[in-house]
Design a protein around this motif. Structure first.
Motif, PDB file in Angstrom:
ATOM      1  N   GLU A  74      38.807  99.919 -59.202  1.00 10.51           N
ATOM      2  CA  GLU A  74      38.732  98.899 -60.256  1.00 10.51           C
ATOM      3  C   GLU A  74      37.420  99.002 -61.034  1.00 10.51           C
ATOM      4  N   GLU A  75      36.326  99.239 -60.311  1.00 16.01           N
ATOM      5  CA  GLU A  75      34.999  99.382 -60.924  1.00 16.01           C
ATOM      6  C   GLU A  75      34.235 100.432 -60.142  1.00 16.01           C
ATOM      7  N   SER A  76      33.407 101.206 -60.847  1.00 21.42           N
ATOM      8  CA  SER A  76      32.608 102.221 -60.156  1.00 21.42           C
ATOM      9  C   SER A  76      31.260 102.401 -60.839  1.00 21.42           C
ATOM     10  N   GLU A  77      30.226 102.518 -60.019  1.00 23.75           N
ATOM     11  CA  GLU A  77      28.885 102.843 -60.497  1.00 23.75           C
ATOM     12  C   GLU A  77      28.569 104.312 -60.242  1.00 23.75           C
ATOM     13  N   ASP A  78      29.578 105.073 -59.795  1.00 21.36           N
ATOM     14  CA  ASP A  78      29.420 106.494 -59.501  1.00 21.36           C
ATOM     15  C   ASP A  78      30.320 107.284 -60.441  1.00 21.36           C
ATOM     16  N   ASP A  79      29.760 108.296 -61.106  1.00 23.75           N
ATOM     17  CA  ASP A  79      30.521 109.090 -62.069  1.00 23.75           C
ATOM     18  C   ASP A  79      31.677 109.867 -61.430  1.00 23.75           C
ATOM     19  N   LYS A  80      31.643 110.057 -60.117  1.00 21.73           N
ATOM     20  CA  LYS A  80      32.729 110.785 -59.446  1.00 21.73           C
ATOM     21  C   LYS A  80      34.032 109.988 -59.415  1.00 21.73           C
ATOM     22  N   PHE A  81      33.939 108.677 -59.571  1.00 21.60           N
ATOM     23  CA  PHE A  81      35.121 107.818 -59.533  1.00 21.60           C
ATOM     24  C   PHE A  81      35.158 106.949 -60.773  1.00 21.60           C
ATOM     25  N   LYS A  82      36.360 106.834 -61.349  1.00 15.86           N
ATOM     26  CA  LYS A  82      36.527 105.980 -62.525  1.00 15.86           C
ATOM     27  C   LYS A  82      37.692 105.022 -62.297  1.00 15.86           C
ATOM     28  N   ILE A  87      42.450 106.353 -54.362  1.00 16.74           N
ATOM     29  CA  ILE A  87      41.525 106.802 -53.315  1.00 16.74           C
ATOM     30  C   ILE A  87      42.082 106.523 -51.917  1.00 16.74           C
ATOM     31  N   ILE A  88      41.436 107.181 -50.943  1.00 17.29           N
ATOM     32  CA  ILE A  88      41.692 106.974 -49.522  1.00 17.29           C
ATOM     33  C   ILE A  88      40.346 106.736 -48.853  1.00 17.29           C
ATOM     34  N   LEU A  89      40.313 105.829 -47.900  1.00 15.83           N
ATOM     35  CA  LEU A  89      39.123 105.630 -47.080  1.00 15.83           C
ATOM     36  C   LEU A  89      39.560 105.569 -45.619  1.00 15.83           C
ATOM     37  N   THR A  90      38.908 106.375 -44.784  1.00 15.53           N
ATOM     38  CA  THR A  90      39.113 106.303 -43.336  1.00 15.53           C
ATOM     39  C   THR A  90      37.758 106.427 -42.669  1.00 15.53           C
ATOM     40  N   GLY A  91      37.411 105.457 -41.860  1.00 14.66           N
ATOM     41  CA  GLY A  91      36.189 105.540 -41.070  1.00 14.66           C
ATOM     42  C   GLY A  91      34.950 104.994 -41.754  1.00 14.66           C
ATOM     43  N   PHE A  92      33.808 105.623 -41.456  1.00 12.10           N
ATOM     44  CA  PHE A  92      32.492 105.250 -41.980  1.00 12.10           C
ATOM     45  C   PHE A  92      32.087 103.828 -41.582  1.00 12.10           C
ATOM     46  N   ARG A  93      32.598 103.342 -40.457  1.00 11.13           N
ATOM     47  CA  ARG A  93      32.293 102.008 -39.913  1.00 11.13           C
ATOM     48  C   ARG A  93      32.829 100.867 -40.783  1.00 11.13           C
ATOM     49  N   VAL A  94      33.674 101.223 -41.778  1.00 11.99           N
ATOM     50  CA  VAL A  94      34.358 100.190 -42.548  1.00 11.99           C
ATOM     51  C   VAL A  94      35.339  99.510 -41.595  1.00 11.99           C
ATOM     52  N   GLY A  95      35.393  98.186 -41.653  1.00 14.22           N
ATOM     53  CA  GLY A  95      36.212  97.426 -40.715  1.00 14.22           C
ATOM     54  C   GLY A  95      35.505  97.132 -39.403  1.00 14.22           C
ATOM     55  N   GLU A  96      34.291  97.671 -39.253  1.00 11.30           N
ATOM     56  CA  GLU A  96      33.459  97.401 -38.081  1.00 11.30           C
ATOM     57  C   GLU A  96      32.139  96.759 -38.517  1.00 11.30           C
ATOM     58  N   VAL A  97      31.460  97.431 -39.453  1.00  9.30           N
ATOM     59  CA  VAL A  97      30.168  96.967 -39.965  1.00  9.30           C
ATOM     60  C   VAL A  97      30.313  96.447 -41.397  1.00  9.30           C
ATOM     61  N   TYR A  98      31.146  97.145 -42.171  1.00  2.00           N
ATOM     62  CA  TYR A  98      31.401  96.767 -43.569  1.00  2.00           C
ATOM     63  C   TYR A  98      32.789  96.142 -43.668  1.00  2.00           C
ATOM     64  N   PHE A  99      32.943  95.151 -44.552  1.00  2.00           N
ATOM     65  CA  PHE A  99      34.254  94.533 -44.751  1.00  2.00           C
ATOM     66  C   PHE A  99      35.296  95.620 -44.983  1.00  2.00           C
ATOM     67  N   GLY A 100      36.475  95.414 -44.351  1.00  2.00           N
ATOM     68  CA  GLY A 100      37.481  96.456 -44.323  1.00  2.00           C
ATOM     69  C   GLY A 100      38.719  96.233 -45.163  1.00  2.00           C
ATOM     70  N   GLY A 101      39.776  96.934 -44.766  1.00  2.00           N
ATOM     71  CA  GLY A 101      40.978  97.076 -45.559  1.00  2.00           C
ATOM     72  C   GLY A 101      42.053  96.027 -45.413  1.00  2.00           C
ATOM     73  N   PHE A 102      41.859  95.026 -44.551  1.00  2.00           N
ATOM     74  CA  PHE A 102      42.865  93.974 -44.421  1.00  2.00           C
ATOM     75  C   PHE A 102      42.596  92.901 -45.467  1.00  2.00           C
ATOM     76  N   SER A 111      30.501 107.463 -51.298  1.00  2.00           N
ATOM     77  CA  SER A 111      30.529 108.626 -50.396  1.00  2.00           C
ATOM     78  C   SER A 111      31.557 108.452 -49.274  1.00  2.00           C
ATOM     79  N   PHE A 112      32.100 107.250 -49.098  1.00  2.00           N
ATOM     80  CA  PHE A 112      33.134 107.001 -48.088  1.00  2.00           C
ATOM     81  C   PHE A 112      34.524 107.361 -48.599  1.00  2.00           C
ATOM     82  N   LEU A 113      34.661 107.586 -49.902  1.00  2.00           N
ATOM     83  CA  LEU A 113      35.972 107.725 -50.533  1.00  2.00           C
ATOM     84  C   LEU A 113      36.365 109.176 -50.770  1.00  2.00           C
ATOM     85  N   VAL A 114      37.681 109.399 -50.734  1.00  2.00           N
ATOM     86  CA  VAL A 114      38.281 110.672 -51.088  1.00  2.00           C
ATOM     87  C   VAL A 114      39.372 110.368 -52.098  1.00  2.00           C
ATOM     88  N   LYS A 115      39.472 111.183 -53.142  1.00  2.00           N
ATOM     89  CA  LYS A 115      40.554 110.992 -54.100  1.00  2.00           C
ATOM     90  C   LYS A 115      41.878 111.379 -53.448  1.00  2.00           C
TER      91      LYS A 115
END
Length: 145
Positions: A74-82, A87-102, A111-115
């Motif tokens: 929806e919004e990006s401050e990184d030129d790699k994503f517009k 995208i897909i996200l798996t891991g990187f302590r998301v859902g443990e340390v950082y708010f997750g996907g539910f 850097s956690f994302l893959v197109k």
């Protein structure tokens, strides 16, 4: 522009664990430089532990679990994503340390994302998810031998 969304929120106040669906606002999402509209997530073993009682994994409450998700930028401050990138996200302590996907939205580090591959829908990418990914890698390893 801030948006409201629903999320599973767990809490643990005075050793009283709770989980409920709450309405939140994207203004509370402070981590990361990419805002993602989440379309799919999966339920993994670690998620089940966290949803049961925090699983001794979550340290800050209230918290949004979910260790993987697929969606659209929806919004990006990184030129790699517009805006509009899938995208897909798996891991990187998301859902443990950082708010997750539910949740309807997440703000994460780019850097956690893959197109997502163009050949796969967001639904198909989460069919593999965090649990399916190791199984797929094992299948490739067996086939290679």
């Amino acid at each position: 522009m801030s948006k409201n969304f629903k999320a599973i929120v767990i809490d643990n106040q005075n050793d009283k664990f709770s989980r409920e669906i709450k309405e939140l606002n994207t203004d509370i999402l402070k981590d990361g430089n990419v805002l993602v509209k989440i379309e799919y997530s999966t339920l993994n073993y670690k998620d089940a532990l966290i949803l049961n009682n925090g699983g001794r994994i979550v340290k800050k409450y209230p918290f949004v679990p979910g260790i993987d998700f697929s969606g659209t930028v929806e919004e990006s401050e990184d030129d790699k994503f517009k805006k509009g990138d899938r995208i897909i996200l798996t891991g990187f302590r998301v859902g443990e340390v950082y708010f997750g996907g539910f949740a309807g939205y997440a703000r994460v580090n780019s850097s956690f994302l893959v197109k997502s591959p163009k050949e796969l829908t967001n639904f198909q990418t989460m069919m593999m998810g965090t649990a399916g990914f190791p199984a797929l890698l094992c299948s490739f390893a067996i086939k290679a031998r």
